[in-house]
Design an enzyme around this catalytic site. Sequence first.
Site, PDB file in Angstrom:
ATOM      1  N   LYS A 188      -3.692  -7.015 -10.376  1.00  0.00           N
ATOM      2  CA  LYS A 188      -4.636  -6.209  -9.593  1.00  0.00           C
ATOM      3  C   LYS A 188      -5.826  -5.794 -10.466  1.00  0.00           C
ATOM      4  O   LYS A 188      -6.980  -5.831 -10.024  1.00  0.00           O
ATOM      5  CB  LYS A 188      -3.914  -4.985  -8.996  1.00  0.00           C
ATOM      6  CG  LYS A 188      -2.946  -5.378  -7.880  1.00  0.00           C
ATOM      7  CD  LYS A 188      -2.040  -4.255  -7.388  1.00  0.00           C
ATOM      8  CE  LYS A 188      -1.034  -4.831  -6.392  1.00  0.00           C
ATOM      9  NZ  LYS A 188      -0.114  -3.828  -5.817  1.00  0.00           N
TER      10      LYS A 188
ATOM     11  N   GLN B 225       1.828   1.902  -7.420  1.00  0.00           N
ATOM     12  CA  GLN B 225       2.684   0.717  -7.322  1.00  0.00           C
ATOM     13  C   GLN B 225       4.117   1.121  -6.983  1.00  0.00           C
ATOM     14  O   GLN B 225       4.695   1.993  -7.639  1.00  0.00           O
ATOM     15  CB  GLN B 225       2.627  -0.070  -8.648  1.00  0.00           C
ATOM     16  CG  GLN B 225       3.319  -1.417  -8.603  1.00  0.00           C
ATOM     17  CD  GLN B 225       2.654  -2.424  -7.664  1.00  0.00           C
ATOM     18  OE1 GLN B 225       1.441  -2.422  -7.477  1.00  0.00           O
ATOM     19  NE2 GLN B 225       3.454  -3.275  -7.049  1.00  0.00           N
TER      20      GLN B 225
ATOM     21  N   ASP C 254      -3.810   0.779   0.133  1.00  0.00           N
ATOM     22  CA  ASP C 254      -2.628   0.013   0.541  1.00  0.00           C
ATOM     23  C   ASP C 254      -2.373   0.152   2.048  1.00  0.00           C
ATOM     24  O   ASP C 254      -1.576  -0.604   2.603  1.00  0.00           O
ATOM     25  CB  ASP C 254      -1.383   0.533  -0.188  1.00  0.00           C
ATOM     26  CG  ASP C 254      -1.082  -0.210  -1.482  1.00  0.00           C
ATOM     27  OD1 ASP C 254      -1.309  -1.427  -1.520  1.00  0.00           O
ATOM     28  OD2 ASP C 254      -0.609   0.437  -2.433  1.00  0.00           O
TER      29      ASP C 254
HETATM   30  N1  GUN Z   1       5.104  -3.051  -4.129  1.00  0.00           N
HETATM   31  C1  GUN Z   1       5.274  -4.243  -3.517  1.00  0.00           C
HETATM   32  N2  GUN Z   1       4.180  -4.548  -2.816  1.00  0.00           N
HETATM   33  C2  GUN Z   1       3.293  -3.547  -2.989  1.00  0.00           C
HETATM   34  C3  GUN Z   1       1.982  -3.307  -2.525  1.00  0.00           C
HETATM   35  O1  GUN Z   1       1.382  -4.080  -1.768  1.00  0.00           O
HETATM   36  N3  GUN Z   1       1.405  -2.157  -2.946  1.00  0.00           N
HETATM   37  C4  GUN Z   1       2.044  -1.283  -3.750  1.00  0.00           C
HETATM   38  N4  GUN Z   1       1.408  -0.169  -4.090  1.00  0.00           N
HETATM   39  N5  GUN Z   1       3.259  -1.465  -4.201  1.00  0.00           N
HETATM   40  C5  GUN Z   1       3.886  -2.601  -3.814  1.00  0.00           C
END
Ligand code: GUN
Length: 278
Positions: free
Chosen positions: A48, A92, A115
Site C-alpha cells: 500500500k 490494517q 476502506d
Molecule cells: N485486511 C485484509 N484486507 C484488508 C483491507 O482491505 N483493509 C484493511 N485495512 N485490512 C485488511
Amino acid sequence: MQLIDGKAVSAAVKERIRAEIERDKLDIGLAVIIVGNNQASRVYVNNKKKACEVCGIKSYEYALPEETTQQELLELIDTLNKADNVNGILCQLPLPAHLDEKQVIEAISPLKDVDAFNAVNVGKIMIGDYAFLPCTPAGVMELIHSTGTDVCGKECVVIGRSNIVGKPMAMLLLHENATVTVCHSRTKDLAEVCRRADILVSAVGRADFVTADMVKDGAVVIDVGMNRNAEGKLCGDVKFDEVAPKCSYITPVPGGVGPMTIAMLMQNTLKAKRLQDE
Ligand code: GUN
C-alpha cells in the site's frame, strides 16, 4: 480461456490517479496503522505504501507494538481524524485479539474511512450512494469490466459472506443488475449453486476450494483468495489447473484481485481529499 491481468488493470488505474493528482497539484496524505507482527499484514502495508509513492500520495506509517492498548489506538485515530495533512486513515486488519476491531473501525471518521468499513459508509454502499467504494469488491468489478462482460441480467454467485468482501461484493453486482446468490459454509449443495454462475466470485480463504465440478463452461471466475498451500506458496481459492480450461476468463493469484484492491484504495484516498475540500 483468457487470464485477467490484475497487474496491468491496476497499473492503468494508478496512472490515471497519478496524472490527476499531478495535474491538480494535490497534497494528499494516507495514514497507515499496523499493530503487532502479522507477516501478511506487513506485506500488504508495504504494498500500500509503494502504491502511494507511485500515485504521488504521502503515506504516514504508524507501526504500533503488539501490546498496544485499545485506548492508545483510539487516541491515535482521534489525532489522525483531526490532522489536516491526513486525508485517509487505514488500520490494517486483523488486529491482535485483545483489541476491539469493531470499535476501532467506528472510531475512524467516515470522511477518512478509505476502506469503507465504517457503518456509515457500509450503509451508503447498501443504498448505492457511494462515498467510498469497498476496495476489494470494487477491484473485482473493474476486473470484470476489463473483460467486456456486461453484468446486467447475469447469474452471479459469490462464495463467502464477510463484511469486507462477500456482502459488499453482492451489493456492487446487484447495483449493476445482476441476479446475485451469496453462498457460505451452510449452503446446501454448493457445487450445484455455483454451477449456475455466469460470474463466480470466490472469497473463502481456503486453497483448492473451488473445483472444476463447481464451474459452468464459459464462466468468468474471480479468485479473491489469498492462501498459502502446503508448500507455502501463495495461492487463491480456485484449483486453477483444472478450473481454468472451463472458463472464458479467470484471475490468477497472485496478480489478479490483490493489486486491484490497492488501486481502489488509492482511488478512495483521492476521493477523500476531494470530499474534504468540498
Ligand atoms: N485486511 C485484509 N484486507 C484488508 C483491507 O482491505 N483493509 C484493511 N485495512 N485490512 C485488511
